[in-house]
Design a protein around this motif. Sequence first.
Motif, mmCIF file in Angstrom:
data_model
loop_
_atom_site.group_PDB
_atom_site.id
_atom_site.type_symbol
_atom_site.label_atom_id
_atom_site.label_comp_id
_atom_site.label_asym_id
_atom_site.label_seq_id
_atom_site.Cartn_x
_atom_site.Cartn_y
_atom_site.Cartn_z
ATOM 1 N N ALA A 86 0.955 -1.274 -0.076
ATOM 2 C CA ALA A 86 0.000 0.048 0.106
ATOM 3 C C ALA A 86 0.771 1.335 -0.018
ATOM 4 C CB ALA A 86 -0.993 0.073 1.103
ATOM 5 N N GLY A 87 1.836 1.299 0.653
ATOM 6 C CA GLY A 87 2.950 2.509 0.678
ATOM 7 C C GLY A 87 3.449 2.439 -0.665
ATOM 8 N N ALA A 88 3.912 1.578 -1.334
ATOM 9 C CA ALA A 88 4.460 1.540 -2.499
ATOM 10 C C ALA A 88 3.377 2.373 -3.513
ATOM 11 C CB ALA A 88 4.809 0.365 -3.036
ATOM 12 N N ALA A 89 2.184 1.935 -3.676
ATOM 13 C CA ALA A 89 1.283 2.290 -4.441
ATOM 14 C C ALA A 89 0.921 3.943 -4.114
ATOM 15 C CB ALA A 89 -0.184 1.607 -4.375
ATOM 16 N N THR A 90 1.045 4.282 -2.932
ATOM 17 C CA THR A 90 0.622 5.463 -2.288
ATOM 18 C C THR A 90 1.895 6.313 -2.973
ATOM 19 O OG1 THR A 90 -0.432 4.935 -0.473
ATOM 20 C CG2 THR A 90 0.439 7.183 -0.393
ATOM 21 N N LEU A 91 3.195 6.355 -2.773
ATOM 22 C CA LEU A 91 4.439 6.777 -3.329
ATOM 23 C C LEU A 91 3.968 7.020 -4.982
ATOM 24 C CD1 LEU A 91 7.330 5.330 -1.222
ATOM 25 C CD2 LEU A 91 6.190 7.525 -1.335
ATOM 26 N N PHE A 92 3.615 6.002 -5.536
ATOM 27 C CA PHE A 92 3.446 5.905 -7.015
ATOM 28 C C PHE A 92 2.705 7.280 -7.288
ATOM 29 C CE2 PHE A 92 0.925 4.666 -10.795
ATOM 30 C CZ PHE A 92 2.033 4.908 -11.649
ATOM 31 N N PHE A 93 1.459 7.406 -6.657
ATOM 32 C CA PHE A 93 0.423 8.473 -7.087
ATOM 33 C C PHE A 93 0.959 9.833 -6.386
ATOM 34 C CE2 PHE A 93 -2.554 4.915 -6.738
ATOM 35 C CZ PHE A 93 -2.857 4.788 -8.168
ATOM 36 N N VAL A 94 1.572 9.906 -5.312
ATOM 37 C CA VAL A 94 2.202 11.050 -4.874
ATOM 38 C C VAL A 94 3.614 11.460 -5.775
ATOM 39 C CG1 VAL A 94 3.841 12.191 -2.803
ATOM 40 C CG2 VAL A 94 1.706 10.361 -2.306
ATOM 41 N N GLY A 95 4.146 10.645 -6.227
ATOM 42 C CA GLY A 95 5.247 10.888 -7.096
ATOM 43 C C GLY A 95 4.795 11.381 -8.500
ATOM 44 N N ASP A 96 3.564 10.900 -9.212
ATOM 45 C CA ASP A 96 2.690 11.192 -10.179
ATOM 46 C C ASP A 96 2.397 12.858 -10.044
ATOM 47 O OD1 ASP A 96 1.882 10.960 -12.767
ATOM 48 O OD2 ASP A 96 -0.186 10.472 -12.179
ATOM 49 N N TYR A 97 1.988 13.085 -8.700
ATOM 50 C CA TYR A 97 1.067 14.214 -8.332
ATOM 51 C C TYR A 97 2.505 15.368 -8.525
ATOM 52 C CZ TYR A 97 -0.509 18.266 -5.668
ATOM 53 O OH TYR A 97 -0.970 19.376 -5.155
#
Length: 104
Positions: A86-97
């Motif tokens: 879940a943390g990796a998925a969150t970091l993916f979306f935060v990085g995209d933002y």
Amino acid sequence: MTAFELIGTASSDVAQALHTLASVPLAEPAPKGIDTNGVVTFFASKIAPILLAVLGVIFIGRASRGEISKVLTSSAIAIVGLAFIAGAATLFFVGDYLIDLIFE
């Protein structure tokens, strides 16, 4: 006069060949990449529930044999693993933002 006839014939043959090549449809463009959204959706909808069901059966089997400490340890490891995913998925979306914010 023979040279002029030869040039005329050659030019008409070249024109016909170019017309034929122009009428041939072009091949479809090659795919640009892998459909990652489809892969993630397939994994989340088909593979992950099966793996979670297998883990549940293993945990229930161990608990019925009285190995509660092993079940609790395995459960804690599984929960930590899910938290990392879940943390990796969150970091993916935060990085995209952040990329969209910086390169706007």
